[in-house]
Design an enzyme around this catalytic site. Structure first.
Site, PDB file in Angstrom:
ATOM      1  N   GLY A  16       0.812  -1.219   0.000  1.00  0.00           N
ATOM      2  CA  GLY A  16       0.000   0.000   0.000  1.00  0.00           C
ATOM      3  C   GLY A  16       0.838   1.258   0.000  1.00  0.00           C
ATOM      4  CB  CYS A  43       2.680  -8.778  -0.409  1.00  0.00           C
ATOM      5  SG  CYS A  43       2.475  -9.577  -1.997  1.00  0.00           S
ATOM      6  CB  CYS A  48       1.467 -12.892  -1.510  1.00  0.00           C
ATOM      7  SG  CYS A  48       0.549 -11.723  -0.525  1.00  0.00           S
ATOM      8  CE  LYS A  51       0.584 -17.898  -0.673  1.00  0.00           C
ATOM      9  NZ  LYS A  51      -0.365 -17.134   0.098  1.00  0.00           N
ATOM     10  N   GLY A 177      -4.408 -23.045  13.955  1.00  0.00           N
ATOM     11  CA  GLY A 177      -5.257 -22.077  13.262  1.00  0.00           C
ATOM     12  C   GLY A 177      -5.984 -22.749  12.118  1.00  0.00           C
ATOM     13  N   GLY A 178      -7.032 -22.092  11.646  1.00  0.00           N
ATOM     14  CA  GLY A 178      -7.809 -22.677  10.548  1.00  0.00           C
ATOM     15  C   GLY A 178      -8.114 -21.640   9.481  1.00  0.00           C
ATOM     16  CE1 TYR A 180      -7.306 -15.857   1.743  1.00  0.00           C
ATOM     17  CE2 TYR A 180      -8.560 -15.347   3.710  1.00  0.00           C
ATOM     18  CZ  TYR A 180      -8.408 -15.275   2.345  1.00  0.00           C
ATOM     19  OH  TYR A 180      -9.336 -14.634   1.590  1.00  0.00           O
ATOM     20  CB  ILE A 181      -1.432 -18.006   7.551  1.00  0.00           C
ATOM     21  CG1 ILE A 181      -1.430 -16.608   6.918  1.00  0.00           C
ATOM     22  CG2 ILE A 181      -0.024 -18.469   7.885  1.00  0.00           C
ATOM     23  CD1 ILE A 181      -0.818 -15.511   7.766  1.00  0.00           C
ATOM     24  CB  ALA A 182      -3.785 -22.398   9.649  1.00  0.00           C
ATOM     25  CD  GLU A 184      -2.454 -19.329   1.490  1.00  0.00           C
ATOM     26  OE1 GLU A 184      -3.209 -18.881   0.635  1.00  0.00           O
ATOM     27  OE2 GLU A 184      -1.504 -18.661   1.963  1.00  0.00           O
ATOM     28  NE  ARG A 201     -10.824 -19.437  17.504  1.00  0.00           N
ATOM     29  CZ  ARG A 201     -10.641 -18.212  17.953  1.00  0.00           C
ATOM     30  NH1 ARG A 201     -10.197 -18.013  19.178  1.00  0.00           N
ATOM     31  NH2 ARG A 201     -10.881 -17.174  17.183  1.00  0.00           N
ATOM     32  CG  ASP A 305      -2.780  -6.286   6.070  1.00  0.00           C
ATOM     33  OD1 ASP A 305      -3.555  -6.094   5.116  1.00  0.00           O
ATOM     34  OD2 ASP A 305      -2.084  -7.310   6.193  1.00  0.00           O
ATOM     35  CB  THR A 313      -1.322  -8.043  -1.597  1.00  0.00           C
ATOM     36  OG1 THR A 313      -0.612  -8.695  -0.547  1.00  0.00           O
ATOM     37  CG2 THR A 313      -0.378  -7.227  -2.444  1.00  0.00           C
ATOM     38  CG  HIS A 438     -15.139 -30.161 -24.298  1.00  0.00           C
ATOM     39  ND1 HIS A 438     -15.563 -30.606 -23.061  1.00  0.00           N
ATOM     40  CD2 HIS A 438     -14.912 -31.268 -25.058  1.00  0.00           C
ATOM     41  CE1 HIS A 438     -15.612 -31.937 -23.085  1.00  0.00           C
ATOM     42  NE2 HIS A 438     -15.214 -32.360 -24.281  1.00  0.00           N
ATOM     43  CD  GLU A 443     -16.118 -28.568 -20.593  1.00  0.00           C
ATOM     44  OE1 GLU A 443     -16.966 -28.487 -21.471  1.00  0.00           O
ATOM     45  OE2 GLU A 443     -15.145 -29.352 -20.660  1.00  0.00           O
TER      46      GLU A 443
HETATM   47  P1  NDP Z   1      -7.174 -15.611   9.737  1.00  0.00           P
HETATM   48  O1  NDP Z   1      -7.913 -14.554  10.436  1.00  0.00           O
HETATM   49  O2  NDP Z   1      -7.506 -15.954   8.330  1.00  0.00           O
HETATM   50  O3  NDP Z   1      -7.265 -16.955  10.574  1.00  0.00           O
HETATM   51  C1  NDP Z   1      -6.917 -17.016  11.925  1.00  0.00           C
HETATM   52  C2  NDP Z   1      -7.248 -18.395  12.423  1.00  0.00           C
HETATM   53  O4  NDP Z   1      -6.780 -18.541  13.751  1.00  0.00           O
HETATM   54  C3  NDP Z   1      -8.749 -18.678  12.443  1.00  0.00           C
HETATM   55  O5  NDP Z   1      -8.955 -19.991  12.061  1.00  0.00           O
HETATM   56  C4  NDP Z   1      -9.091 -18.448  13.911  1.00  0.00           C
HETATM   57  O6  NDP Z   1     -10.163 -19.234  14.334  1.00  0.00           O
HETATM   58  C5  NDP Z   1      -7.839 -18.919  14.597  1.00  0.00           C
HETATM   59  N1  NDP Z   1      -7.601 -18.286  15.891  1.00  0.00           N
HETATM   60  C6  NDP Z   1      -7.623 -16.973  16.195  1.00  0.00           C
HETATM   61  N2  NDP Z   1      -7.276 -16.768  17.487  1.00  0.00           N
HETATM   62  C7  NDP Z   1      -7.053 -17.986  18.001  1.00  0.00           C
HETATM   63  C8  NDP Z   1      -6.676 -18.440  19.288  1.00  0.00           C
HETATM   64  N3  NDP Z   1      -6.456 -17.620  20.289  1.00  0.00           N
HETATM   65  N4  NDP Z   1      -6.554 -19.777  19.474  1.00  0.00           N
HETATM   66  C9  NDP Z   1      -6.777 -20.639  18.454  1.00  0.00           C
HETATM   67  N5  NDP Z   1      -7.123 -20.270  17.218  1.00  0.00           N
HETATM   68  C10 NDP Z   1      -7.261 -18.954  16.995  1.00  0.00           C
HETATM   69  O7  NDP Z   1      -5.646 -15.195   9.904  1.00  0.00           O
HETATM   70  P2  NDP Z   1      -4.332 -15.677   9.207  1.00  0.00           P
HETATM   71  O8  NDP Z   1      -3.283 -15.407  10.219  1.00  0.00           O
HETATM   72  O9  NDP Z   1      -4.460 -17.037   8.628  1.00  0.00           O
HETATM   73  O10 NDP Z   1      -4.198 -14.666   7.990  1.00  0.00           O
HETATM   74  C11 NDP Z   1      -4.326 -13.275   8.216  1.00  0.00           C
HETATM   75  C12 NDP Z   1      -4.926 -12.603   7.035  1.00  0.00           C
HETATM   76  O11 NDP Z   1      -3.944 -12.499   6.017  1.00  0.00           O
HETATM   77  C13 NDP Z   1      -6.053 -13.373   6.379  1.00  0.00           C
HETATM   78  O12 NDP Z   1      -7.280 -13.162   6.991  1.00  0.00           O
HETATM   79  C14 NDP Z   1      -6.025 -12.848   4.982  1.00  0.00           C
HETATM   80  O13 NDP Z   1      -6.767 -11.670   4.963  1.00  0.00           O
HETATM   81  C15 NDP Z   1      -4.561 -12.573   4.748  1.00  0.00           C
HETATM   82  N6  NDP Z   1      -3.945 -13.659   3.962  1.00  0.00           N
HETATM   83  C16 NDP Z   1      -4.352 -13.836   2.679  1.00  0.00           C
HETATM   84  C17 NDP Z   1      -3.821 -14.838   1.909  1.00  0.00           C
HETATM   85  C18 NDP Z   1      -4.301 -15.018   0.515  1.00  0.00           C
HETATM   86  O14 NDP Z   1      -4.883 -14.106  -0.038  1.00  0.00           O
HETATM   87  N7  NDP Z   1      -4.107 -16.194  -0.084  1.00  0.00           N
HETATM   88  C19 NDP Z   1      -2.779 -15.728   2.425  1.00  0.00           C
HETATM   89  C20 NDP Z   1      -2.449 -15.466   3.795  1.00  0.00           C
HETATM   90  C21 NDP Z   1      -3.003 -14.464   4.519  1.00  0.00           C
HETATM   91  P3  NDP Z   1     -11.694 -18.792  14.056  1.00  0.00           P
HETATM   92  O15 NDP Z   1     -11.957 -19.091  12.625  1.00  0.00           O
HETATM   93  O16 NDP Z   1     -12.457 -19.641  15.002  1.00  0.00           O
HETATM   94  O17 NDP Z   1     -11.753 -17.332  14.386  1.00  0.00           O
END
Ligand code: NDP
Length: 461
Positions: A16, A43, A48, A51, A177-178, A180-182, A184, A201, A305, A313, A438, A443
């Protein structure tokens, strides 16, 4: 002598900040940009770009495996972590050089130092002690990974900042975590042959995505051998001589070589002097701004951010560009944060634009959903078990396609193109009259004809 040293002082040379600086300079503004780390930001340096290079690396194993069904004999394969990291670092160095050169070409002065705000028009360069008076200040300092609340032993874990510089590939890795980053990195390490445990969680990965996509990714990950510990949290980490014991909320203990904490990111606003200028951050530390990225102080703007709007990005770049157009180009520009195509570089990949089924039902009421799940053509000979999922969500009243969801190879590439149609307001009829290419997977996006029957909840009483 003018009252100001520069027209614009940008703090943070990420996506940015760099875009804003260059465009403002193109409009004739005198611009300085300060960066305490490497130019390019999250990024380019630790997000990005590196990664995606690691994602590419991780997908070769599938290719080697698939080749056999097509008649190839692939000899013994071997992956060397050090080579990947070295080559990736070289590419990141090259890109940083381009970023620096582009700033220079635009006439922007780059300062390699942390800079903090002293008042509405003054920035303090910590390295030199210099104070710069700026007509406008743009805060574009990004965010950092966090775990909130912290857990005992949490410091033993690494974040996405460190994962790019590990000296050796972890044989066993836990990803917490669950988001984007987790997902990927779980995909990357699984592809590279590490034993991966993903602890989340929630009951499914990628909260906020369409439920079918979430289910499909969970199934695909389980099939790829990733150990999914859902509805589970980590209670503590303990260091052994060579590895780490992770205690889970279920009581079980998993021993791994590395723990990657990917539990979200927080804006980098601590110690930035915002309060001195009269700016109060929100509960997560983000800077509140209006549609023009302006803070409550008319001379201070913030993009990317650090504002915690949509943390992607291309959005930071657009916000930076719009800021420069608004302030220096005489073209007041507001960025629409509503319809944003995005990709998750999990394996299989995900591409999305617009609403998921549940969200669309809430917003539009009556919707049609078109859905297909199939085995991609390549898998017929390779014997692979992967599936492709495609889903269209259509507003029944207007016939507009309000959501496209794809999981499968090249979903990121597909969604960029489908995104044009959706952004233009394409209807389902427009999709239908588009001739299929095709044989492709894409498609299917234009050949789905029959909406799925949506079960209505049975009225009680
Ligand atoms: P996210 O916000 O996407 O995910 C965070 C994860 O951590 C969620 O699953 C969340 O659970 C969990 N969480 C949060 N706090 C806790 C805790 N205290 N204990 C256990 N679990 C927890 O963040 P990321 O760090 O993965 O990525 C940050 C941002 O960066 C993304 O939201 C996205 O905007 C950007 N990004 C984009 C990418 C792309 O475009 N391909 C690639 C990587 C990052 P819950 O779902 O329950 O809240």
């Amino acid at each position: 002598m003018t009252q100001f040293d520069v027209d614009l002082f940008v703090i943070g040379a990420g996506s940015g900040g760099v875009r804003a600086a260059r465009i403002a300079a193109n409009y004739g503004a005198k611009v300085m940009i300060a960066e305490e780390d490497r130019v390019g930001g999250t990024c380019v340096i630790r997000g990005c770009v590196p990664k995606k290079l690691m994602v590419y690396a991780s997908r070769f194993a599938d290719e080697f495996h698939d080749a056999a069904g097509f008649g190839w004999t692939v000899g013994e394969t071997n992956f060397d972590w050090a080579t990947l990291i070295r080559n990736k670092d070289r590419e990141i160095d090259r890109l940083e050089g381009i970023y620096r050169a582009n700033l220079e070409k635009a006439g922007v002065e780059t300062i390699n130092s942390r800079a903090v705000i002293e008042d509405a028009h003054t920035v303090h360069i910590l390295k030199t002690g210099e104070r710069i008076r700026a007509r406008y200040i743009l805060v574009a300092v990004g965010a950092h990974p966090t775990m909130d609340p912290p857990i005992p032993g949490g410091e033993l874990g690494i974040t996405s900042n460190e994962v790019f510089h590990l000296e050796t590939q972890p044989r066993r890795i836990m990803v917490i975590g669950g988001g984007y980053i987790a997902v990927e990195f779980a995909g990357v390490f699984a592809g590279l042959g590490s034993e991966v445990t993903l602890v989340h969680r929630g009951d499914r990965l990628l909260r906020g995505f369409d439920e079918d996509v979430r289910d499909a990714l969970g199934e695909a990950y389980a099939q790829r051998g990733i150990n999914l510990a859902l509805k589970t949290t980590v209670t503590r980490l303990d260091k052994n001589a060579d590895d780490i014991d992770v205690t889970l909320s279920s009581g079980s203990v998993v021993t791994v070589d590395q723990v990657l904490v990917a539990t979200g990111r927080r804006p980098n606003t601590k110690g930035l002097g915002l309060e001195k200028a009269g700016i109060t951050v929100d509960e997560v530390g983000a800077i509140p701004v209006d549609g023009y990225s302006r803070t409550l102080i008319p001379s201070i703007f913030a993009v990317g951010d650090v504002t915690n709007r949509v943390n992607l990005t291309p959005i930071a770049i657009r916000e930076g560009h719009a800021f420069a157009d608004t302030v220096f180009g005489g073209k007041p520009t507001i960025i629409d944060h509503d319809l944003i195509p995005t990709a998750v570089f999990s394996t299989p990949e995900i591409g999305v634009i617009g609403c998921g089924e549940a969200a669309a039902r809430e917003i539009y009421g009556e919707i049609d959903v078109y859905k297909t799940a199939f085995r991609p053509m390549k898998a017929t000979l390779s014997g692979g078990s992967e599936r492709v999922l495609m889903k269209l969500v259509v507003d029944k009243t207007t016939d507009k396609v309000v959501g496209v969801h794809i999981m499968g190879n090249d979903a990121g590439e597909m969604i960029q193109l489908a995104g044009i149609a959706v952004t233009m307001g394409a209807t389902k009829a427009d999709f239908d009259r588009t001739v299929a290419v095709h044989p492709t997977a894409a498609e299917e996006l234009v050949t789905m004809r029959t909406p799925v029957v949506i079960k209505k909840p049975i009225a009680v009483g």
